[in-house]
Design a protein around this motif. Structure first.
Motif, PDB file in Angstrom:
ATOM      1  N   LEU A   1      53.869  30.134 -50.892  1.00 51.28           N
ATOM      2  CA  LEU A   1      52.385  30.244 -50.875  1.00 51.28           C
ATOM      3  C   LEU A   1      51.938  31.793 -50.532  1.00 51.28           C
ATOM      4  O   LEU A   1      50.773  32.015 -50.481  1.00 51.28           O
ATOM      5  CB  LEU A   1      51.833  29.373 -49.639  1.00 51.28           C
ATOM      6  CG  LEU A   1      52.058  28.056 -49.917  1.00 51.28           C
ATOM      7  CD1 LEU A   1      51.691  27.193 -48.412  1.00 51.28           C
ATOM      8  CD2 LEU A   1      51.325  27.298 -51.038  1.00 51.28           C
TER       9      LEU A   1
ATOM     10  N   ILE B   1      53.442  23.184 -52.991  1.00 49.04           N
ATOM     11  CA  ILE B   1      52.944  24.767 -53.146  1.00 49.04           C
ATOM     12  C   ILE B   1      52.404  24.612 -54.571  1.00 49.04           C
ATOM     13  O   ILE B   1      51.369  25.564 -54.562  1.00 49.04           O
ATOM     14  CB  ILE B   1      54.366  25.456 -53.540  1.00 49.04           C
ATOM     15  CG1 ILE B   1      54.955  25.724 -51.886  1.00 49.04           C
ATOM     16  CG2 ILE B   1      54.313  26.723 -53.900  1.00 49.04           C
ATOM     17  CD1 ILE B   1      56.362  26.015 -51.979  1.00 49.04           C
ATOM     18  N   GLU B   2      52.568  23.819 -55.687  1.00 48.97           N
ATOM     19  CA  GLU B   2      51.880  23.924 -56.901  1.00 48.97           C
ATOM     20  C   GLU B   2      50.571  23.163 -56.927  1.00 48.97           C
ATOM     21  O   GLU B   2      49.583  23.851 -57.161  1.00 48.97           O
ATOM     22  CB  GLU B   2      52.937  22.909 -57.806  1.00 48.97           C
ATOM     23  CG  GLU B   2      52.328  22.357 -59.154  1.00 48.97           C
ATOM     24  CD  GLU B   2      52.499  23.661 -60.161  1.00 48.97           C
ATOM     25  OE1 GLU B   2      53.871  24.102 -60.135  1.00 48.97           O
ATOM     26  OE2 GLU B   2      51.814  23.838 -60.740  1.00 48.97           O
TER      27      GLU B   2
ATOM     28  N   ASP C   1      43.120  27.902 -57.393  1.00 47.84           N
ATOM     29  CA  ASP C   1      42.834  28.522 -58.696  1.00 47.84           C
ATOM     30  C   ASP C   1      41.491  27.753 -59.259  1.00 47.84           C
ATOM     31  O   ASP C   1      40.730  28.415 -59.643  1.00 47.84           O
ATOM     32  CB  ASP C   1      43.788  28.123 -59.670  1.00 47.84           C
ATOM     33  CG  ASP C   1      45.155  29.425 -59.615  1.00 47.84           C
ATOM     34  OD1 ASP C   1      44.599  30.385 -58.627  1.00 47.84           O
ATOM     35  OD2 ASP C   1      45.883  29.256 -60.121  1.00 47.84           O
TER      36      ASP C   1
ATOM     37  N   SER D   1      48.277  25.938 -54.958  1.00 44.47           N
ATOM     38  CA  SER D   1      47.931  27.111 -55.873  1.00 44.47           C
ATOM     39  C   SER D   1      47.058  26.696 -56.834  1.00 44.47           C
ATOM     40  O   SER D   1      46.000  27.411 -57.047  1.00 44.47           O
ATOM     41  CB  SER D   1      49.381  27.702 -56.487  1.00 44.47           C
ATOM     42  OG  SER D   1      50.374  27.848 -55.609  1.00 44.47           O
ATOM     43  N   ASP D   2      47.399  25.417 -57.300  1.00 45.60           N
ATOM     44  CA  ASP D   2      46.381  24.896 -58.452  1.00 45.60           C
ATOM     45  C   ASP D   2      44.990  24.578 -58.151  1.00 45.60           C
ATOM     46  O   ASP D   2      44.056  25.193 -58.641  1.00 45.60           O
ATOM     47  CB  ASP D   2      47.241  23.557 -58.887  1.00 45.60           C
ATOM     48  CG  ASP D   2      46.355  23.021 -60.059  1.00 45.60           C
ATOM     49  OD1 ASP D   2      46.142  24.003 -61.107  1.00 45.60           O
ATOM     50  OD2 ASP D   2      46.566  21.997 -60.358  1.00 45.60           O
TER      51      ASP D   2
ATOM     52  N   GLU E   1      51.571  34.228 -52.364  1.00 42.04           N
ATOM     53  CA  GLU E   1      50.746  34.786 -53.246  1.00 42.04           C
ATOM     54  C   GLU E   1      49.533  34.389 -53.515  1.00 42.04           C
ATOM     55  O   GLU E   1      48.588  34.847 -54.092  1.00 42.04           O
ATOM     56  CB  GLU E   1      51.632  34.631 -54.932  1.00 42.04           C
ATOM     57  CG  GLU E   1      52.916  35.216 -55.021  1.00 42.04           C
ATOM     58  CD  GLU E   1      53.098  36.613 -54.613  1.00 42.04           C
ATOM     59  OE1 GLU E   1      52.200  37.398 -55.416  1.00 42.04           O
ATOM     60  OE2 GLU E   1      53.879  36.971 -53.906  1.00 42.04           O
ATOM     61  N   CYS E   2      49.334  33.340 -52.464  1.00 42.70           N
ATOM     62  CA  CYS E   2      47.979  32.456 -52.643  1.00 42.70           C
ATOM     63  C   CYS E   2      47.023  33.900 -51.868  1.00 42.70           C
ATOM     64  O   CYS E   2      47.041  33.584 -50.368  1.00 42.70           O
ATOM     65  CB  CYS E   2      47.671  31.169 -52.052  1.00 42.70           C
ATOM     66  SG  CYS E   2      48.924  29.918 -52.895  1.00 42.70           S
TER      67      CYS E   2
END
Ligand SMILES: *Cc1c(COP(=O)(O)O)cnc(C)c1O
Length: 380
Positions: free
Chosen positions: A255, A354-355, A362, A358-359, A257-258
């Motif tokens: 995470l 994690i996916e 976004d 992030s999703d 980069e979030c």
């Protein structure tokens, strides 16, 4: 659904529960004694006294340490209602110190609240991270204060001051969602013989010998079945805590980069046992939408807690409660949410979490007008 908590029960639990059922002895007995010995070992404490749940453990610990009417106790506003309820039942006045960036009670804030009636501190080792016990013990020694530690979420955690529960008096919960569960259960660990004696009396109606009563007690007994459920988990606690720490590290790496999240960190010389992996969402983002989006993607997130503990109708009216200003904690309750970190997670589950995060971030970001995005970037 990847759930926020999941009890770790294996064949050993089934075997031990069956052993109890076949023994014919169901109420507090040898299995509870084994449970107590393992709890003492977990906390590196001289004594552990089992009770029926974590709230009962708080009640009993406050009584055994002689904390009651006329006393003022400083605790954290970032905790479960049980902490405050126990203090209210004990008859104390309650003040709230702010929390630090680690979500636990801030020693400087504690200092600022100490007055002539202050008699005890009640730190909570929130999400499995011990509060700064070295500094809190220093403050307690300086002002002659008692300390009761609410370690309901911190089985096996430690700080510079040692293992949680090793010194003084601490309470643990074994509720269904805690790191070690008995379904319901609690324990008080202590290094004080007189506390042990009092706890053993009051948990069994104040009875010192069969039908001889030396104090007004109640029924706080644990059952053999509860102990049998918890024992195998206590025996595997080190492995569970290693798995929780590994899962937390994977989440933190995944995470990083979030840009809308502040991830949890562990202060030096403290061992976090990751009851919860709690992040802060940037201001201006819609937390409810994020949590709902995660649920749609099969990830259960939790909000611990959605309000300061005293900020509910029954407490706002209470003249025992002093609603101190705690800006940091007030900010946390608006921005926090927790992700699954329990030892039952597989690598693939962590990847999904994690996916999904992030999703969802976004998606949610792209729904907002450009202007408000720019305005937020400069914020801390
Ligand atoms: C769970 C919890 C309690 C209460 O424990 P129970 O076993 O549910 O009674 C107390 N304090 C905190 C911080 C908790 O998380």
């Amino acid at each position: 659904m990847i759930r926020i908590s999941e009890p770790q029960l294996g064949p050993e639990v089934e075997r031990l529960v069956l052993e109890v059922l076949r023994s014919g002895r169901l109420a507090q007995g040898p299995m509870v004694e084994r449970f107590e010995a393992l709890c003492a070992k977990m906390a590196e404490a001289p004594f552990a006294v089992a009770v029926s749940n974590g709230t009962a453990a708080l009640d009993a610990a406050l009584e055994a340490r002689g904390i009651g009417p006329g006393d003022e106790v400083i605790t954290t506003p970032l905790t479960f209602a049980a902490t405050l309820n126990a203090l209210l039942r004990a008859g104390t006045r309650i003040r709230f110190a702010d929390v630090g960036a680690d979500f636990t009670i801030d020693p400087d804030s504690v200092r600022s609240l100490i007055g002539p009636s202050t008699s005890a501190l009640l730190p909570v080792h929130l999400y499995g991270l011990p509060a700064d016990m070295r500094q809190l013990r220093e403050i307690a020694a300086e002002y002659g204060l008692k300390i009761i530690e609410d370690a309901a979420q911190a089985h096996g955690a430690s700080s510079e001051a040692g293992k949680v529960g090793a010194e003084g008096t601490a309470t643990f919960s074994f509720y269904a969602t805690k790191n070690v569960t008995a379904g319901e259960g609690g324990v008080v660990t202590t290094d004080d013989r007189s506390v042990v004696d009092h706890l053993r009396l009051i948990r069994n109606q104040g009875m010192s010998e069969p039908y001889r009563y030396s104090t007004v007690g109640q029924n706080l007994r644990m059952t053999e079945l509860q102990a049998a459920v918890a024992i195998p988990q206590l025996e595997r606690l080190a492995d569970f805590n290693t798995a929780r720490a590994r899962n937390a590290a994977v989440l933190t790496a995944g995470l990083a980069e979030c840009e809308d999240l502040t991830l949890p960190t562990t202060p030096q010389r403290r061992t976090h046992v990751w009851h919860q992996y709690t992040v802060l969402l940037d201001r201006g983002r819609d937390r409810d939408a994020v949590v709902a989006g995660l649920a749609k993607r099969g990830v259960q997130a939790g909000i611990y807690y959605p309000a300061l503990v005293w900020d509910h109708p029954p407490y706002r009216q209470s003249d025992q409660v002093i609603p101190d200003r705690t800006p940091q904690a007030a900010d946390v309750v608006e921005r926090c949410f927790s992700l699954p970190v329990h030892p039952g997670l597989q690598e693939s589950d962590l990847a999904i979490i994690i996916e999904a995060v992030s999703d969802v971030l976004d998606k949610e970001r792209s729904r907002r007008p450009l202007q408000s995005r720019g305005a937020e970037r400069g914020r801390v």
